[in-house]
Design an enzyme around this catalytic site. Structure first.
Site, PDB file in Angstrom:
ATOM      1  CE  LYS A   1      -3.882  -2.238   2.396  1.00  0.00           C
ATOM      2  NZ  LYS A   1      -4.843  -2.132   3.535  1.00  0.00           N
TER       3      LYS A   1
ATOM      4  CE1 TYR B   1      -9.586  -2.978   0.507  1.00  0.00           C
ATOM      5  CE2 TYR B   1      -9.000  -0.992  -0.698  1.00  0.00           C
ATOM      6  CZ  TYR B   1      -8.646  -2.068   0.101  1.00  0.00           C
ATOM      7  OH  TYR B   1      -7.326  -2.231   0.483  1.00  0.00           O
TER       8      TYR B   1
ATOM      9  CG  ASN C   1      -3.660  -2.509   7.021  1.00  0.00           C
ATOM     10  OD1 ASN C   1      -3.487  -2.144   5.860  1.00  0.00           O
ATOM     11  ND2 ASN C   1      -4.751  -3.139   7.408  1.00  0.00           N
TER      12      ASN C   1
ATOM     13  CG  HIS D   1      -5.489  -6.397  -0.368  1.00  0.00           C
ATOM     14  ND1 HIS D   1      -6.704  -6.543   0.264  1.00  0.00           N
ATOM     15  CD2 HIS D   1      -5.494  -7.280  -1.409  1.00  0.00           C
ATOM     16  CE1 HIS D   1      -7.419  -7.459  -0.386  1.00  0.00           C
ATOM     17  NE2 HIS D   1      -6.710  -7.919  -1.399  1.00  0.00           N
TER      18      HIS D   1
ATOM     19  CD  GLU E   1      -8.565  -9.712  -3.679  1.00  0.00           C
ATOM     20  OE1 GLU E   1      -9.333  -9.072  -2.955  1.00  0.00           O
ATOM     21  OE2 GLU E   1      -7.479 -10.174  -3.285  1.00  0.00           O
TER      22      GLU E   1
END
Ligand code: ADP
Length: 154
Positions: free
Chosen positions: A9, A49, A112, A115, A126
């Site tokens: 991220k 998402y 965080n 993913h 995905e």
């Protein structure tokens, strides 16, 4: 062998720890079969998402995830989906176990670092969401016979 999707991220990109995050998967013995940088747009983030679209924090995630490019990776290995989820640690990085990416390197729920696909079914949706045909590589990894020595019944 399973394949799973990882997004490293914007917080990892901005903090300059992409290599450190990636090393958890590499050191474990997973095989890197796809790797690129992408600037995520609204349409892709909405699709990715969709399960969080109604949450109050969704606009925050969308703006965070598009605040800089991300590194998109596909890792392959035996039970790769579960292995990678465990290596990442739980969503809230403050509660993530030491030894995991989030537990060792992050302090936030939103930021965080990573993913990871949460099931094989999700991974199968995905990987093609982020990689075009020809961007995933089939090749022999030299040390597989050592990594995947057969499990025997105890
Ligand atoms: P995970 O990434 O661990 O599978 P989720 O799919 O539940 O977790 O959430 C996706 C992402 O949304 C999280 O990784 C995190 O960046 C963000 N997020 C989840 N819950 C919150 C929250 N309460 N506040 C802010 N961001 C959140």
């Amino acid at each position: 062998m399973e394949r799973t999707l990882i997004l490293i991220k914007p917080d990892a990109v901005q903090r300059g720890i992409v290599g450190q995050v990636m090393s958890y998967f590499e050191n474990k013995g997973l095989k890197l079969v796809g790797n690129k940088m992408m600037q995520l747009d609204d349409a892709l983030l909405k699709e990715h998402y969709a399960h969080l679209a109604d949450k109050p924090f969704f606009p925050g995630i969308a703006s965070f995830m598009s605040s800089s490019p991300v590194v998109v990776q596909c890792w392959e290995g035996c039970e790769a989906v579960e292995v990678v989820r465990k290596l990442c640690g739980v969503t809230n990085a403050r509660e993530a176990a030491p030894g995991t990416v989030r537990g060792d390197l992050a302090m936030s729920i939103q930021s965080n670092l990573v993913h990871a696909s949460d099931s094989l079914e999700t991974a199968q949706a995905e990987v093609p969401r982020f990689f075009k045909e020809g961007e995933i590589f089939d090749y022999n990894k030299q040390n597989y016979e050592y990594l995947y020595a057969p499990d025997e019944k105890a």
